[in-house]
Scaffold this active site. Sequence first.
Site, PDB file in Angstrom:
ATOM      1  N   LYS A 123      -2.312  -4.633  -8.910  1.00 37.85           N
ATOM      2  CA  LYS A 123      -3.189  -3.843  -8.045  1.00 37.85           C
ATOM      3  C   LYS A 123      -2.502  -2.558  -7.598  1.00 37.85           C
ATOM      4  O   LYS A 123      -3.077  -1.466  -7.673  1.00 37.85           O
ATOM      5  CB  LYS A 123      -3.603  -4.649  -6.809  1.00 37.85           C
ATOM      6  CG  LYS A 123      -4.648  -3.944  -5.948  1.00 37.85           C
ATOM      7  CD  LYS A 123      -4.590  -4.345  -4.495  1.00 37.85           C
ATOM      8  CE  LYS A 123      -3.532  -3.577  -3.747  1.00 37.85           C
ATOM      9  NZ  LYS A 123      -3.565  -3.783  -2.289  1.00 37.85           N
ATOM     10  N   ASP A 141      -8.646  -5.617  -4.902  1.00 42.72           N
ATOM     11  CA  ASP A 141      -8.047  -6.216  -3.708  1.00 42.72           C
ATOM     12  C   ASP A 141      -8.979  -7.302  -3.183  1.00 42.72           C
ATOM     13  O   ASP A 141      -9.930  -7.700  -3.859  1.00 42.72           O
ATOM     14  CB  ASP A 141      -7.773  -5.141  -2.650  1.00 42.72           C
ATOM     15  CG  ASP A 141      -9.051  -4.550  -2.072  1.00 42.72           C
ATOM     16  OD1 ASP A 141     -10.156  -4.873  -2.579  1.00 42.72           O
ATOM     17  OD2 ASP A 141      -8.962  -3.772  -1.112  1.00 42.72           O
TER      18      ASP A 141
END
Length: 210
Positions: A123, A141
């Site tokens: 991420k 997320d």
Amino acid sequence: MSLLTRKQIVTVFERFREANPNPQPELVAPNPYCLLVSVVLSAQATDKSVNEATAPLYKKVKTPQQMLKLGKQNLIPYIKSIGLYRTKADHVITLSQQLIENFNGKIPSTREELLTLSGVGRKTANVILNVVYGQPTMPVDTHLLRICPKTGIAEGTTPEEVEASLIKRIPQEYMMNAHHWLLLHGRYTCTARNPKCDECLINDICKHNT
């Protein structure tokens, strides 16, 4: 699970784009190095708490060299208000050392290289590739993981599955800003508790409501 059609996906992102043509990250950082540090610090923490902690830090530290000179023990008081601050301090000091030793102090521009840095997962790497290098990546997320299957925009139960589904389903013209729009939607409208469905731009399309 039921998914939105391609036509509905286009409608969703047209509405997001009309409402917010140029979405920006909410993490405040003076340069790409500081952004990388902020994203690492933001794990299991809010952007607001990270910004409050790093505002005074970035007045003194803007490069990996300056971070190493500051040192872990002097870094900790700046970030002590953020969760897991000792582990995160270790990551920041180590990744600063790695940047100097392996990348001449510069932020690498490939996912593979970014993933070699301490504290950097997929991420975080995707955020840097998107925001710093303008690549149409999809950082997933907790907000995206929660709202994308709920709304029917994408499918999956893990960040990797949702990321792959989003990349497959979102038209290329929206990809540069797509994760910003989705994150902001999850943070402020499609919240985990008491979602604001009456204020939602896509409440007539959302699979949760139809």
